[in-house]
Design a protein around this motif. Structure first.
Motif, PDB file in Angstrom:
ATOM      1  N   ILE A  70      -6.070  10.361   1.618  1.00 55.07           N
ATOM      2  CA  ILE A  70      -5.294   9.191   1.746  1.00 55.07           C
ATOM      3  C   ILE A  70      -4.475   9.082   2.902  1.00 55.07           C
ATOM      4  CG2 ILE A  70      -3.407   7.637   0.560  1.00 55.07           C
ATOM      5  CD1 ILE A  70      -4.376   8.296  -2.081  1.00 55.07           C
ATOM      6  N   ILE A  71      -3.832  10.130   3.407  1.00 54.54           N
ATOM      7  CA  ILE A  71      -2.824  10.509   4.508  1.00 54.54           C
ATOM      8  C   ILE A  71      -3.842  10.189   5.548  1.00 54.54           C
ATOM      9  CG2 ILE A  71      -1.317  11.876   5.733  1.00 54.54           C
ATOM     10  CD1 ILE A  71      -0.357  12.871   2.999  1.00 54.54           C
ATOM     11  N   PHE A  72      -4.971  11.065   5.545  1.00 57.40           N
ATOM     12  CA  PHE A  72      -5.624  11.067   6.566  1.00 57.40           C
ATOM     13  C   PHE A  72      -6.264   9.588   7.122  1.00 57.40           C
ATOM     14  CE2 PHE A  72      -9.921  11.153   8.716  1.00 57.40           C
ATOM     15  CZ  PHE A  72      -9.794  12.130   9.807  1.00 57.40           C
ATOM     16  N   ILE A  73      -6.733   8.986   6.039  1.00 59.54           N
ATOM     17  CA  ILE A  73      -7.309   7.524   6.208  1.00 59.54           C
ATOM     18  C   ILE A  73      -6.221   6.533   6.815  1.00 59.54           C
ATOM     19  CG2 ILE A  73      -8.197   5.320   5.118  1.00 59.54           C
ATOM     20  CD1 ILE A  73      -9.653   7.420   3.144  1.00 59.54           C
ATOM     21  N   GLN A  74      -4.990   6.832   6.094  1.00 60.71           N
ATOM     22  CA  GLN A  74      -3.723   5.679   6.494  1.00 60.71           C
ATOM     23  C   GLN A  74      -3.416   6.048   8.002  1.00 60.71           C
ATOM     24  OE1 GLN A  74      -2.650   3.482   4.004  1.00 60.71           O
ATOM     25  NE2 GLN A  74      -1.195   2.683   5.668  1.00 60.71           N
ATOM     26  N   SER A  75      -3.198   7.413   8.212  1.00 55.40           N
ATOM     27  CA  SER A  75      -2.769   7.663   9.627  1.00 55.40           C
ATOM     28  C   SER A  75      -3.826   7.217  10.640  1.00 55.40           C
ATOM     29  CB  SER A  75      -2.526   9.307   9.849  1.00 55.40           C
ATOM     30  OG  SER A  75      -3.928   9.876   9.532  1.00 55.40           O
ATOM     31  N   SER A  76      -5.416   7.423  10.161  1.00 56.73           N
ATOM     32  CA  SER A  76      -6.342   6.731  11.164  1.00 56.73           C
ATOM     33  C   SER A  76      -6.252   5.523  11.391  1.00 56.73           C
ATOM     34  CB  SER A  76      -7.664   7.205  10.702  1.00 56.73           C
ATOM     35  OG  SER A  76      -7.634   8.770  10.461  1.00 56.73           O
ATOM     36  N   LEU A  77      -5.987   4.571  10.286  1.00 56.00           N
ATOM     37  CA  LEU A  77      -6.005   3.255  10.525  1.00 56.00           C
ATOM     38  C   LEU A  77      -4.947   2.457  11.387  1.00 56.00           C
ATOM     39  CD1 LEU A  77      -7.620   2.428   6.916  1.00 56.00           C
ATOM     40  CD2 LEU A  77      -8.759   2.329   9.159  1.00 56.00           C
ATOM     41  N   THR A  78      -3.796   3.259  10.889  1.00 62.03           N
ATOM     42  CA  THR A  78      -2.387   2.666  11.375  1.00 62.03           C
ATOM     43  C   THR A  78      -1.878   3.523  12.479  1.00 62.03           C
ATOM     44  OG1 THR A  78      -1.335   4.000   9.991  1.00 62.03           O
ATOM     45  CG2 THR A  78      -1.749   1.802   9.203  1.00 62.03           C
ATOM     46  N   GLU A  79      -2.631   4.539  13.049  1.00 65.00           N
ATOM     47  CA  GLU A  79      -2.260   5.343  14.314  1.00 65.00           C
ATOM     48  C   GLU A  79      -0.777   5.697  14.177  1.00 65.00           C
ATOM     49  OE1 GLU A  79      -3.298   2.043  17.144  1.00 65.00           O
ATOM     50  OE2 GLU A  79      -4.331   3.394  18.113  1.00 65.00           O
ATOM     51  N   ILE A  80      -0.688   6.608  12.949  1.00 64.26           N
ATOM     52  CA  ILE A  80       0.811   7.176  12.942  1.00 64.26           C
ATOM     53  C   ILE A  80       0.791   8.691  13.338  1.00 64.26           C
ATOM     54  CG2 ILE A  80       2.272   7.780  11.058  1.00 64.26           C
ATOM     55  CD1 ILE A  80       1.117   5.888   9.135  1.00 64.26           C
ATOM     56  N   ILE A 127       2.654   3.838  16.716  1.00 64.59           N
ATOM     57  CA  ILE A 127       2.184   3.687  18.168  1.00 64.59           C
ATOM     58  C   ILE A 127       3.251   2.631  18.794  1.00 64.59           C
ATOM     59  CG2 ILE A 127       0.450   1.896  17.756  1.00 64.59           C
ATOM     60  CD1 ILE A 127      -0.960   3.638  20.105  1.00 64.59           C
ATOM     61  N   ASN A 128       3.545   1.740  17.884  1.00 62.71           N
ATOM     62  CA  ASN A 128       4.277   0.595  18.597  1.00 62.71           C
ATOM     63  C   ASN A 128       6.122   0.880  18.439  1.00 62.71           C
ATOM     64  OD1 ASN A 128       4.761   0.224  15.754  1.00 62.71           O
ATOM     65  ND2 ASN A 128       4.182  -1.899  15.900  1.00 62.71           N
ATOM     66  N   LEU A 129       6.159   2.206  18.095  1.00 64.15           N
ATOM     67  CA  LEU A 129       7.443   2.714  17.928  1.00 64.15           C
ATOM     68  C   LEU A 129       8.341   2.261  16.713  1.00 64.15           C
ATOM     69  CD1 LEU A 129       8.549   2.861  21.514  1.00 64.15           C
ATOM     70  CD2 LEU A 129       7.500   4.616  20.212  1.00 64.15           C
ATOM     71  N   GLN A 130       7.632   1.454  15.728  1.00 63.77           N
ATOM     72  CA  GLN A 130       8.189   1.116  14.685  1.00 63.77           C
ATOM     73  C   GLN A 130       7.924   2.085  13.328  1.00 63.77           C
ATOM     74  OE1 GLN A 130       7.643  -3.185  14.182  1.00 63.77           O
ATOM     75  NE2 GLN A 130       8.843  -3.746  15.434  1.00 63.77           N
ATOM     76  N   MET A 131       8.879   2.192  12.522  1.00 64.52           N
ATOM     77  CA  MET A 131       8.304   2.977  11.390  1.00 64.52           C
ATOM     78  C   MET A 131       7.296   2.190  10.405  1.00 64.52           C
ATOM     79  SD  MET A 131       9.149   6.165  10.598  1.00 64.52           S
ATOM     80  CE  MET A 131      10.979   6.372  11.032  1.00 64.52           C
ATOM     81  N   PRO A 132       6.296   2.634   9.987  1.00 66.51           N
ATOM     82  CA  PRO A 132       5.319   1.915   9.393  1.00 66.51           C
ATOM     83  C   PRO A 132       5.791   1.960   7.810  1.00 66.51           C
ATOM     84  CG  PRO A 132       4.459   4.135   9.736  1.00 66.51           C
ATOM     85  CD  PRO A 132       5.685   3.984  10.451  1.00 66.51           C
TER      86      PRO A 132
END
Length: 211
Positions: free
Chosen positions: A103-113, A120-125
């Motif tokens: 889940i973390i891998f997919i989430q980080s891939s989709l949201t570029e965390i 990536i836009n310097l805001q906490m997701p």
């Protein structure tokens, strides 16, 4: 913790708003701290602020209290399972941990965390605050506690030299622990070279007719 948390919320909506002024204060304090307390105070008191409007938390650091409480409420189920059906519970914990990692891998891939959870836009997701993004280390802690409980007698024998782990296991364990402590350095050292190698392969494969 509830009385202290409630008092902190009252301070934020009453005193903090009068402690400064200006456009930056209006944005950083009024918009980010005070208004969420006025609109979503109940999510903090119910400890669901990490799922309900997680980007508008009354007390920003209180998201951890929500995660901690939610995992605390689940822990008796895991502990009871370890007591009655340890093997089945072990399988469940390993499966849940694997699912959590995926889940973390997919989430980080989709949201570029990034590894420090900064978008990536310097805001906490919002996913920074989700319990299902953070429960794997908790499960590891549960397993460690259970292992320590079950090996109390064995560890006493180790202290008196009556029992020992193999040198291979001890060495591998320490090497793994050291590697984990420098993972951030490894990430920053390897992320750009590995990314470049990936792009280089894509280019090479495409121009060579394998794309």
């Amino acid at each position: 913790i509830m009385p202290v948390l409630g008092l902190l919320m009252l301070i934020q909506v009453s005193i903090v708003r009068r402690m400064g002024y200006g456009p930056l204060y209006e944005f950083a304090v009024t918009k980010k701290i005070i208004e969420p307390c006025v609109d979503y105070w109940w999510t903090t008191l119910l400890h669901v602020q990490n799922y309900v409007n997680p980007l508008k938390v009354c007390v920003p650091t209180s998201w951890y209290l929500a995660v901690d409480l939610q995992l605390y409420l689940i822990s008796p189920i895991i502990l009871f399972g370890l007591l009655k059906k340890p093997r089945i519970t072990y399988v469940f914990i390993c499966t849940a941990s694997l699912i959590g990692i995926i889940i973390i891998f997919i989430q980080s891939s989709l949201t570029e965390i990034s590894p420090n959870y900064v978008h990536i836009n310097l805001q906490m997701p919002a996913s920074f605050y989700y319990t299902h993004m953070r429960y794997v280390p908790w499960l590891i802690g549960i397993i460690l506690g259970y292992i320590l409980h079950e090996t109390t007698a064995w560890r006493s024998e180790v202290k008196f030299g009556l029992s020992r782990l193999s040198k291979v296991i001890v060495t591998c364990g320490w090497l793994f622990a050291i590697l984990c402590t420098v993972e951030a350095s490894l990430y920053f050292a390897l992320t750009r070279p590995l990314w470049s190698l990936g792009v280089a392969w894509i280019i090479f494969a495409c121009v060579s007719g394998y794309g």
